[in-house]
Design a protein around this motif. Sequence first.
Motif: not given
Lengths: 383, 250
Positions: B83-84, B107-110, B112-114, B119, B122, B124, B164-165, B168
């Motif tokens: 994914v990354r 937001e969870v899909s954003y 950054h903060g993985r 996280s 992170f 907002r 959500m995709l 990214q």
Amino acid sequence: MSFVYEKIMGGKKGLTGFIILATLILIIFPLFLDAFRLNLVGKYLTYAFVAVSLVLLWGYGGILSLGQGIFFGLGGYAMAMFLKLEASSPENTTIQSTPGIPDFMDWNQLTELPWFWEPFTSFTFTILAVLIVPAAFAYIIGSAMFKRRVGGVYFAIITQVIAVILTVLIVGQQGVTGGINGITDLRTLHGWDITSDSAKNIFYFINCGLLLTVILASRFILTSKFGRILLAIRDKEDRVRFSGYDVANFKIFIFCFAAMISAIGGAMFTLQVGFMSPSFVGIVPSIEMVIFAAVGGRMSLIGAVYGTLLINYGKSAFSESFPEMWLFLIGGLFIAVVMLFPNGLAGLWNDYGHHITNKFVFISKAFSKLVPQSLLKKVEDAR
Amino acid sequence: MNMHTNTDFTLSIEDLTVSFDGFKAVDNLNFYLDKNELHVIIGPNGAGKTTVLDLICGKTKATSGSIKFLNSELTGLSEHAIVRAGVGRKFQTPSIYENLTVLENLEVSYPHGRGVLGSLLFKRNKKVLDKIHEIAKEIMLEQALDTEAGLLSHGQKQWLEIGMLLIQDPQLLMLDEPVAGMSVKEREQTAKLLNKISQGRSVLVIEHDMEFVARIAHKVTVLHQGKILATGDMEKVQNDPKVIEVYLGH
């Protein structure tokens, strides 16, 4: 300021709940309970640490650990080892064949202190051990399980097995652990009598302070993006993975944090109750803790504390009159809660709490409408 | 066309095989995806379409063969690493977080903060919120940002997952039956959405609805029993006698 308000207190609703809880345990209990009862509540509140840890782990993360007693026990034993060493000074133990070692070691023909007991003469080391040993142990278990994607029922069973193994180990190695009796006769901390009422009082407040701090720290985690990812993992673990997260690391972190919280509870238990034994490590206490969290509401940090207090109050009230019935009762209660009120007391409050307040509003509104109309009618009739 | 190992393809799959207890779900597959290409895979049930996506995104491990994404090997990488690297995957049934709001889902899909620490810390901030609003607008859910995702209609859930995709910004977007269960109107909107988001990235779609395929596909591949039966533009594939026999004729 707004950071503290939103992130740690959890906004208006969270703050209200927090203040009510703090008032109850910091002011109301100490004012209205005698020393014995207050110490009892203090003991219950040490279990609340574990219940709070289960809210994080099970409620939010969906990771059911049936072995939180492991970490409660590790924290409790670490503290007990320190206190036992202090109680076993050569002066206090002159009648033993080897003075200066804990009495149970002497009974088991040990002639010197085992190497892993040595560092527990230091209070600083003990505090670090209370926090780090359980977290490190959780890290090992967590890495082994979560990296291999062991989860759900399998994880629950494995944590149970580890709880059993640890109990068997403690009971079996009685020369170094105190065996089935545990580590008892803990009297002083740096020469300060911990069995006195004033000491128990102080520990009660330290315990409350730590519990409230733990709740705030947990709330910080839950309101961060981490908290949402935790919920997301519970919901759809695969999706989280395919959003670019290494799911195992998140589970390991929360498992370690939960272990650390539980261990603080264990250490405070030892300080307030004055002993630690394997009966707080095994399956039964571990499952009881899950029931506390379930009854309080597995999605509510504060609910978990009320759940713990309520069940333990019930336990001491009922088991005095019907000791055999208690286990059936608590088992039945657990089933009832899971089936009928999956969100526990906190869920009931959320669902019906506003009904109660609304009803008051409704009744008063209806009343205010009724009164003038009937009055008007009377006035008209009179005409 | 250049068929050497290092290519300017977004995705090049070579000699890919996966067998489950001797059954070859994907059999010696060779498949190439150009930059900015919207490619649709069709085929009868059990042809191995979803398995191909599973192999690319790391859900299933290949028995042999290679999957290269922008010239780096994907086989052997874990799901989050793929994914990354820039591969996004939408599942057949909407795979969203039903207990979170639309905003929280995005937001969870954003991207950054993985990490664990990332996280926890992170924030907002405006940049994040702007991006979330931009994507929400694109997937027609701007009015529903505070709605719990479980309450969305089926079609909206599908869009949310696409969003959500998108947040990214993947170089390769893989969609498994994106219009399944959608109304006619929703299909139209989705077709528009896909045409729009395929700008600047490669998109791989699995779909059964031939009308929809004709509307979006630059290129179509027909898969049958884990092998490629035909590949080319829609017209060519539709008129291929082999395809008519095993798939379209039914």
